[in-house]
Design an enzyme around this catalytic site. Structure first.
Site, PDB file in Angstrom:
ATOM      1  CE  LYS A 148     -29.352 -10.304  44.928  1.00 10.89           C
ATOM      2  NZ  LYS A 148     -30.682 -10.120  45.818  1.00 10.89           N
ATOM      3  CG  ASP A 167     -31.271 -15.839  45.060  1.00 12.48           C
ATOM      4  OD1 ASP A 167     -30.598 -16.913  45.245  1.00 12.48           O
ATOM      5  OD2 ASP A 167     -32.327 -15.742  44.257  1.00 12.48           O
TER       6      ASP A 167
END
Ligand code: SF4
Length: 239
Positions: A148, A167
């Protein structure tokens, strides 16, 4: 708009969404087409921007690590001073952990974040001459950097489309939109990468974050007025 007209419009839309849900065994081709339409509608609805302040990939990496479980606004308040004091990876690597931890305390989880940032900086000094690398393979090898964070750095720091940021917002919105029914962020990312044209990966991720923050919010999504309502099998199913 008068209240009864608005309610009628909402009921009609809820009916359409229900039909979409019932007929939701979508072919791969239809899903792909719907995904393209979602990409376009999101582009009209939200800017592809990150709300963290930064002026280079190192600052972006530090801000992204600090943003875990913390608002971007708070991170920006903290980094305003932090970035004046620590200007290079070597500066972070030489920081006193006790001091650093106090400097970032208000972002929460400050001990873990201190460990992550200082070890990340030390690895940059040891392996990359102090520079943030611009490849996924090298980034995810560094302490404190998962896919991420690497996607944020690559997309917003280097303008590269190597993956899609997933996310908590992107995960929730992807599932509601029926783009993925996976739980694991890496599996969701792989499915999104199949559906979204590569040139859009970074912007799409940023827009999905915005959409999740401001429209498709966790507790009560704002379906009425949502730019994706006509494309969403979950519309009006949260009342
Ligand atoms: S706000 Fe409602 S219509 Fe929009 S994406 Fe979320 S669930 Fe779907």
């Amino acid at each position: 708009m008068p209240r009864d007209k608005k309610a009628r419009r909402s009921t009609t839309r809820a009916g359409k969404a229900e039909k979409r849900r019932r007929g939701s065994r979508e072919s791969a081709g239809t899903l792909r087409e719907r995904a393209r339409a979602i990409v376009a509608a999101l582009a009209d609805a939200h800017p592809a921007r990150i709300e963290l302040d930064f002026s280079n990939p190192l600052e972006l990496a530090v801000a992204t690590i600090l943003s875990a479980q913390c608002t971007d606004k708070r991170v920006n308040e903290v980094t305003r001073e932090l970035f004046q004091k620590y200007r290079s990876a070597a500066d972070y690597a030489a920081a006193d952990p006790e001091v650093f931890q106090e400097e970032i305390r208000s972002t929460g989880f400050f001990r873990n974040k201190t460990r992550s940032i200082l070890s990340f900086a030390q690895a940059l000094v040891d392996k990359h001459g102090g520079a943030v690398p611009d490849s996924m393979e090298q980034l995810v090898e560094l302490p404190g950097i998962g896919r991420k964070t690497a996607n944020v750095i690559l997309g917003s720091g280097f303008g590269k489309n190597e993956g899609v940021v997933v996310d908590t917002h992107v995960k929730r919105v992807s599932r509601r939109l029926g783009l993925s029914d996976e739980e694991d962020p890496e599996k969701i990312e792989r499915e999104l990468m199949e559906l979204v044209p590569r040139g859009e990966w970074s912007d799409f991720g940023l827009r999905m974050v915005q959409h999740g923050r401001y429209t498709c919010i966790a507790r009560k999504p704002r379906c009425d007025g949502c730019a994706l309502e006509e494309l969403c099998p979950s519309a009006y199913s949260f009342d």
